[in-house]
Motif scaffolding. Structure first.
Motif, PDB file in Angstrom:
ATOM      1  N   THR A 132       0.795  -1.408   0.275  1.00 13.47           N
ATOM      2  CA  THR A 132      -0.127  -0.084   0.047  1.00 13.47           C
ATOM      3  C   THR A 132       0.894   1.398   0.041  1.00 13.47           C
ATOM      4  OG1 THR A 132      -1.743  -1.125   1.158  1.00 13.47           O
ATOM      5  CG2 THR A 132      -1.764   1.431   1.430  1.00 13.47           C
ATOM      6  N   ILE A 133       1.811   1.274   0.898  1.00  7.19           N
ATOM      7  CA  ILE A 133       2.851   2.531   0.698  1.00  7.19           C
ATOM      8  C   ILE A 133       3.587   2.626  -0.386  1.00  7.19           C
ATOM      9  CG2 ILE A 133       5.134   3.125   2.224  1.00  7.19           C
ATOM     10  CD1 ILE A 133       3.931   1.364   4.782  1.00  7.19           C
ATOM     11  N   GLU A 134       4.274   1.652  -0.816  1.00 10.41           N
ATOM     12  CA  GLU A 134       4.839   1.779  -2.123  1.00 10.41           C
ATOM     13  C   GLU A 134       3.716   1.907  -3.278  1.00 10.41           C
ATOM     14  OE1 GLU A 134       7.625   2.992  -2.990  1.00 10.41           O
ATOM     15  OE2 GLU A 134       8.444   2.443  -0.754  1.00 10.41           O
ATOM     16  N   GLY A 135       2.880   1.463  -3.061  1.00 13.11           N
ATOM     17  CA  GLY A 135       1.634   1.471  -4.436  1.00 13.11           C
ATOM     18  C   GLY A 135       1.224   2.740  -4.475  1.00 13.11           C
ATOM     19  N   TRP A 136       0.919   3.309  -3.475  1.00 16.55           N
ATOM     20  CA  TRP A 136       0.550   4.891  -3.339  1.00 16.55           C
ATOM     21  C   TRP A 136       1.733   5.720  -4.084  1.00 16.55           C
ATOM     22  CZ3 TRP A 136      -3.475   7.591  -2.976  1.00 16.55           C
ATOM     23  CH2 TRP A 136      -3.436   9.084  -3.018  1.00 16.55           C
ATOM     24  N   ALA A 137       2.973   5.538  -3.658  1.00 14.97           N
ATOM     25  CA  ALA A 137       3.710   6.496  -4.345  1.00 14.97           C
ATOM     26  C   ALA A 137       3.949   6.116  -5.813  1.00 14.97           C
ATOM     27  CB  ALA A 137       5.060   6.327  -3.630  1.00 14.97           C
ATOM     28  N   CYS A 138       3.685   4.908  -6.182  1.00 21.60           N
ATOM     29  CA  CYS A 138       3.727   4.594  -7.616  1.00 21.60           C
ATOM     30  C   CYS A 138       2.388   5.148  -8.400  1.00 21.60           C
ATOM     31  CB  CYS A 138       4.040   3.154  -7.714  1.00 21.60           C
ATOM     32  SG  CYS A 138       5.533   2.586  -7.271  1.00 21.60           S
ATOM     33  N   TYR A 139       1.308   4.776  -7.728  1.00 20.70           N
ATOM     34  CA  TYR A 139       0.216   5.225  -8.128  1.00 20.70           C
ATOM     35  C   TYR A 139      -0.027   6.729  -8.515  1.00 20.70           C
ATOM     36  CZ  TYR A 139      -4.759   7.193  -8.217  1.00 20.70           C
ATOM     37  OH  TYR A 139      -5.732   7.968  -8.348  1.00 20.70           O
ATOM     38  N   VAL A 140       0.545   7.377  -7.683  1.00 26.11           N
ATOM     39  CA  VAL A 140       0.377   8.910  -7.659  1.00 26.11           C
ATOM     40  C   VAL A 140       1.621   9.344  -8.935  1.00 26.11           C
ATOM     41  CG1 VAL A 140      -0.443   9.654  -5.435  1.00 26.11           C
ATOM     42  CG2 VAL A 140       1.903   9.635  -5.735  1.00 26.11           C
ATOM     43  N   GLU A 141       2.388   8.909  -9.069  1.00 26.79           N
ATOM     44  CA  GLU A 141       3.242   9.170 -10.385  1.00 26.79           C
ATOM     45  C   GLU A 141       2.311   8.878 -11.668  1.00 26.79           C
ATOM     46  OE1 GLU A 141       6.190   5.907 -10.697  1.00 26.79           O
ATOM     47  OE2 GLU A 141       7.172   6.592  -8.760  1.00 26.79           O
ATOM     48  N   ARG A 142       1.728   7.787 -11.677  1.00 28.24           N
ATOM     49  CA  ARG A 142       0.763   7.644 -12.914  1.00 28.24           C
ATOM     50  C   ARG A 142      -0.325   8.805 -12.961  1.00 28.24           C
ATOM     51  NH1 ARG A 142      -1.780   1.649 -14.841  1.00 28.24           N
ATOM     52  NH2 ARG A 142      -2.916   2.625 -16.655  1.00 28.24           N
ATOM     53  N   MET A 143      -0.825   8.808 -11.801  1.00 27.18           N
ATOM     54  CA  MET A 143      -2.034   9.709 -11.696  1.00 27.18           C
ATOM     55  C   MET A 143      -1.627  11.322 -12.104  1.00 27.18           C
ATOM     56  SD  MET A 143      -3.318  12.357  -9.470  1.00 27.18           S
ATOM     57  CE  MET A 143      -2.364  12.025  -7.905  1.00 27.18           C
ATOM     58  N   MET A 144      -0.709  11.456 -11.655  1.00 29.41           N
ATOM     59  CA  MET A 144      -0.115  13.051 -11.805  1.00 29.41           C
ATOM     60  C   MET A 144       0.223  13.041 -13.518  1.00 29.41           C
ATOM     61  SD  MET A 144      -0.101  15.319  -9.095  1.00 29.41           S
ATOM     62  CE  MET A 144       1.421  16.276  -9.063  1.00 29.41           C
ATOM     63  N   ILE A 145       0.826  12.335 -14.104  1.00 30.49           N
ATOM     64  CA  ILE A 145       0.844  12.099 -15.301  1.00 30.49           C
ATOM     65  C   ILE A 145      -0.513  12.315 -16.119  1.00 30.49           C
ATOM     66  CG2 ILE A 145       1.716  11.074 -17.504  1.00 30.49           C
ATOM     67  CD1 ILE A 145       3.993  12.285 -15.271  1.00 30.49           C
ATOM     68  N   GLU A 146      -1.347  11.311 -15.805  1.00 31.45           N
ATOM     69  CA  GLU A 146      -2.631  11.346 -16.454  1.00 31.45           C
ATOM     70  C   GLU A 146      -3.318  12.935 -16.429  1.00 31.45           C
ATOM     71  OE1 GLU A 146      -4.277   6.977 -15.635  1.00 31.45           O
ATOM     72  OE2 GLU A 146      -4.881   8.523 -14.354  1.00 31.45           O
ATOM     73  N   GLN A 147      -3.202  13.440 -15.170  1.00 35.57           N
ATOM     74  CA  GLN A 147      -3.611  14.843 -14.743  1.00 35.57           C
ATOM     75  C   GLN A 147      -3.050  15.880 -15.549  1.00 35.57           C
ATOM     76  OE1 GLN A 147      -6.363  15.448 -12.691  1.00 35.57           O
ATOM     77  NE2 GLN A 147      -6.605  13.257 -13.288  1.00 35.57           N
ATOM     78  N   GLY A 148      -1.792  15.651 -16.279  1.00 34.03           N
ATOM     79  CA  GLY A 148      -1.306  16.393 -17.142  1.00 34.03           C
ATOM     80  C   GLY A 148      -0.015  17.438 -16.664  1.00 34.03           C
ATOM     81  N   TYR A 149       0.257  16.745 -15.392  1.00 40.81           N
ATOM     82  CA  TYR A 149       1.559  17.527 -14.749  1.00 40.81           C
ATOM     83  C   TYR A 149       2.836  17.641 -15.776  1.00 40.81           C
ATOM     84  CZ  TYR A 149       4.970  19.043 -11.508  1.00 40.81           C
ATOM     85  OH  TYR A 149       5.820  19.936 -10.705  1.00 40.81           O
ATOM     86  N   LYS A 150       3.060  18.986 -15.862  1.00 45.01           N
ATOM     87  CA  LYS A 150       4.074  19.221 -16.804  1.00 45.01           C
ATOM     88  C   LYS A 150       4.055  18.593 -18.020  1.00 45.01           C
ATOM     89  CE  LYS A 150       6.536  21.847 -14.030  1.00 45.01           C
ATOM     90  NZ  LYS A 150       7.911  21.709 -13.256  1.00 45.01           N
ATOM     91  N   SER A 151       2.915  18.512 -18.696  1.00 43.86           N
ATOM     92  CA  SER A 151       2.539  17.587 -19.738  1.00 43.86           C
ATOM     93  C   SER A 151       3.561  17.657 -21.009  1.00 43.86           C
ATOM     94  CB  SER A 151       1.050  17.656 -20.215  1.00 43.86           C
ATOM     95  OG  SER A 151       0.796  16.944 -21.205  1.00 43.86           O
ATOM     96  N   SER A 152       4.081  16.774 -21.453  1.00 48.22           N
ATOM     97  CA  SER A 152       4.917  16.569 -22.552  1.00 48.22           C
ATOM     98  C   SER A 152       5.266  15.201 -22.992  1.00 48.22           C
ATOM     99  CB  SER A 152       6.188  17.549 -22.295  1.00 48.22           C
ATOM    100  OG  SER A 152       7.036  16.572 -21.607  1.00 48.22           O
ATOM    101  N   PRO A 153       5.532  14.851 -24.425  1.00 48.53           N
ATOM    102  CA  PRO A 153       5.774  13.612 -24.824  1.00 48.53           C
ATOM    103  C   PRO A 153       7.190  13.148 -24.032  1.00 48.53           C
ATOM    104  CG  PRO A 153       5.956  14.915 -26.450  1.00 48.53           C
ATOM    105  CD  PRO A 153       5.462  16.008 -25.539  1.00 48.53           C
ATOM    106  N   GLU A 154       8.227  14.111 -23.643  1.00 43.20           N
ATOM    107  CA  GLU A 154       9.254  13.501 -22.798  1.00 43.20           C
ATOM    108  C   GLU A 154       8.937  13.074 -21.534  1.00 43.20           C
ATOM    109  OE1 GLU A 154       8.879  16.228 -24.746  1.00 43.20           O
ATOM    110  OE2 GLU A 154      10.452  16.640 -25.689  1.00 43.20           O
ATOM    111  N   MET A 155       8.079  14.027 -20.839  1.00 40.39           N
ATOM    112  CA  MET A 155       7.682  13.457 -19.474  1.00 40.39           C
ATOM    113  C   MET A 155       6.968  12.052 -19.480  1.00 40.39           C
ATOM    114  SD  MET A 155       7.745  15.111 -16.417  1.00 40.39           S
ATOM    115  CE  MET A 155       6.981  14.993 -14.790  1.00 40.39           C
TER     116      MET A 155
END
Ligand code: ZN
Ligand code: ZN
Length: 713
Positions: free
Chosen positions: A533-556
């Protein structure tokens, strides 16, 4: 100072390709590099009193100072001690009277054994934790509960029999509660306690790493935990330690008896780690003794016990080197039957390891396809007219190599991280990702000296007994690196990956999860926190933040996928190494050719897989389960789905396993329990060798030992 020894040791292992995660000892010391364990704050008197539930009401603890005892007495008196008894219905009273009659007649067959209220369960939980600390005093010290700092349990047959008896008794007590009538929060606790007991029994009866993993035996961390707790005077700490020292010879005698047919890998680790602990006996303890104000007589006693203990460690090392190592030949691979069992208990997933392997393998294919498309779209921009490789993987690698040169200057490493945190905060607020608590800010600092071995960035969260502790984001300037080392490091943590790292470690990753977890009064969820759960959360938010468009770019997106590939491949390689006899060459091939990592990373990862089992699967499994849970709920709720509400609801369950959280999400909560949410306390750092008297191999909490090493994921 002392921490430095461990950090240096850690550095050594990191460079040797070994891991901090295996650093625990049978005395329950925390993993050397886990952030949470380092921040042990002051316990208030109320906490101490509250944390001694086994003691009869109104009693104070023998380890309190006189002032504390007096204060505790006053507070207990002013609080009226016992909670008001629950009002019973006439039916209940009648039933109880009937039971009483039956009992008097000697007939207990109709006795009603079930408890039906949360109050009773809360009481049980307090007693449970009290029992835990008595049984695993080393684990207690390592999470910041310092009342048993003088105890060192000798891991002999008696201690193991005692542990088994304790577990049986706890299991019986737990079964007296009716699961269905508990509140959602207590339901999760019920399952966590149930799983903990099952896991300990598995370790004792089946897994038996106390036989084949000699690195379970090391007293360095245990002594360090007692010595570094500055809230107790140095003299008192040394008095605690002298009690431990007198047990050290028996401790290693028992260790010798326990070790049977060990692996070469774990024997070598035990030798290296015990050699590392010698520094405590040779330098740290003599120095501390000199600084103390103990009487000459006490000092003489201390020196004598220290000498004997020191000799016992030396003897153990030479026993391992001369007698054990030459014949150590057990395969470190645990095989698929044990692997599935350990996965079920440690990861506590709704899936089997084999099912998750299928998901990981499928995800790898998807990631390669997606990365290939991005590489195509970026080719001309970055590669101009250079010929594009026909192999998809080579094409991706070529683009990654080119992009990796975009990174901050080595002298700007700390500033760059510091600058990115407010950007993350702003994004989380603007996109309504979840509520951030401005009263618990994350502070950035240069990694303290005692954590020297920790490269890059790491997080130190307050432990479960340190409610008001500070969360620190430790950043190690790259000063000690050669130009080539710094360049290699910065290429890995380039302009895009560094931001993903900050999401994972800080906002809204580990730091935010810990703050939410710290807001719950629930010690069970804090202490038995699930690593996936602890690691899963940290990995989940990576994916979620990218989906939400954080610093959105193909490189990101490309670098997020590379980072995600690492999580996926951690799963794949751990499973195949242990279940399908994968070799180092096969691991290297996977990581270098399919996950775009460096050969040195691959070598380290293989070595980590030889020393741990299952832990490497926690990242991808936790991520997958949280993600699937979100998508399920999104489908069910349709237009009513709210991302912020989902995140906050999920985090309110602390670090309970995802499969236990899932059925409780958005269920009505009794008012009393819902209110408690606001006060929460946390820390999710469970040391792996939690046995006060016995080694267990890596418990779920090991995840945290790793999570703080960005490069070690
Ligand atoms: Zn992590
Ligand atoms: Zn962390």
């Amino acid at each position: 100072m002392i921490k430095k020894v461990f950090s240096l040791l850690l550095t050594m292992f990191v460079f040797a390709g070994l891991t901090a995660q295996s650093f625990g000892t049978s005395t329950g010391s925390r993993p050397a590099n886990s952030g949470s364990g380092h921040q042990q704050g002051t316990q208030t008197v109320q906490e101490k009193a509250a944390l001694n539930p086994g003691a009869p009401q109104g009693q104070t603890s023998p380890t309190m100072t006189p002032e504390e005892r007096e204060l505790a007495r006053k507070q207990m008196a002013s609080q009226g001690q016992k909670p008001a008894p629950r009002q019973h219905t006439p039916e209940e009273i009648a039933a109880r009277n009937a039971q009483r009659e039956q009992r008097i007649k000697g007939d207990t067959s109709h006795r009603k054994d079930k408890h039906f209220d949360d109050a009773g369960f809360e009481q049980f939980k307090r007693a449970f934790i009290n029992t835990l600390w008595k049984t695993y005093p080393g684990w207690a010290s390592s999470v910041g509960f310092h009342r048993l700092d003088s105890v060192l349990t000798v891991p002999d047959a008696q201690a193991m029999a005692n542990e088994k008896a304790v577990l049986d008794k706890l299991q019986l007590k737990l079964k007296q509660f009716s699961f269905d009538t508990l509140s959602p929060f207590n339901k999760a606790d019920y399952r966590m306690i149930e799983n903990f007991i099952a896991n300990q029994k598995f370790q004792l009866n089946e897994f038996k790493s106390f036989e084949w993993n000699p690195s379970n035996y090391n007293v360095g961390g245990n002594i360090d935990d007692a010595l570094s707790y500055k809230q107790i005077s140095l003299d008192k700490r040394l008095q605690n330690i002298v009690d431990k020292l007198s047990k050290v010879p028996a401790y290693f005698e028992a260790a010798k008896q326990n070790i049977k047919n060990p692996t070469k890998e774990h024997t070598e680790l035990a030798i290296a780690q015990n050699k590392g602990s010698l520094y405590i006996f040779k330098t740290v303890l003599p120095d501390s003794l000199a600084k103390s104000t103990l009487s000459e007589a006490d000092k003489t006693t201390f020196k004598a016990k220290l000498k004997t203990a020191h000799q016992a460690v030396e003897n153990f090392i030479s026993y391992l080197e001369k007698t054990v190592l030459p014949t150590a030949k057990r395969d470190f691979r645990i095989g698929s039957a044990l692997y599935e069992k350990k996965f079920a208990l440690d990861i506590n997933s709704a899936y089997t390891a084999a099912q998750m392997l299928e998901k990981a393998t499928a995800r790898k294919t998807v990631l390669h396809e997606e990365m290939g498309k991005i590489a195509d779209s970026l080719w001309v921009q970055y590669k101009g007219t250079a010929a594009k490789p026909t192999s998809n993987l080579e094409k991706i690698k070529a683009i990654i190599d080119t992009l990796s040169s975009k990174h901050c200057k080595r002298e700007d490493f700390l500033n760059t991280i510091e600058r990115q945190l407010p950007e993350l905060t702003a994004f989380v607020n603007q996109k309504q990702i979840l509520k951030l608590d401005p009263s618990k800010p994350l502070k950035v600092r240069v990694t303290p000296g005692y954590m020297d071995g920790v490269a890059g960035a790491s997080l130190s969260s307050p432990g479960p007994y340190d409610e008001n502790g500070t969360s620190w984001y430790n950043v190690t300037p790259l000063n000690s690196y050669s130009a080539a080392e710094a360049e290699s490091y910065l290429r890995e943590y380039n302009d895009w990956v560094l931001q993903i790292l900050n999401i994972h470690e800080a906002i809204p990753g580990h730091y935010v999860q810990a703050v939410y977890s710290n807001a719950s009064p629930d010690l069970v969820k804090a202490i038995l926190g699930n690593g996936a759960t602890i690691e899963g959360w940290a990995c989940y938010v990576e994916r979620m933040m990218i989906e939400q468009g954080y610093k959105s770019s193909p490189e990101m997106r490309l670098f997020y996928y590379k980072w995600n590939l690492r999580e996926v491949c951690n799963f794949i390689l751990d499973y195949h190494v242990h279940c399908n006899k994968w070799t180092e060459a096969q691991v290297t091939d996977l990581l270098v050719n399919e996950a775009f990592q460096q050969t040195t990373e691959a070598k380290e990862k293989y070595q980590r897989a030889t020393l741990s089992q299952v832990q490497l699967t926690s990242y991808f499994t936790g991520l997958t389960e949280i993600y699937e849970l979100r998508e399920d709920i999104r489908k069910k709720q349709g237009a009513a789905f709210n991302l912020k509400k989902f995140h906050e609801e999920f985090l309110s369950f602390g670090s309970a396993p995802v499969k236990e959280i899932a059925p409780l999400m958005f269920t009505p909560k009794p008012k009393a329990v819902a209110n408690q949410q606001g006060q929460n306390r946390g820390g999710q750092n469970r040391p792996q060798g939690q046995g006060g008297n016995r080694p267990t191999s890596n418990g779920p909490g090991n995840a945290d030992a790793i999570q703080n090493q960005p490069g070690k994921k």
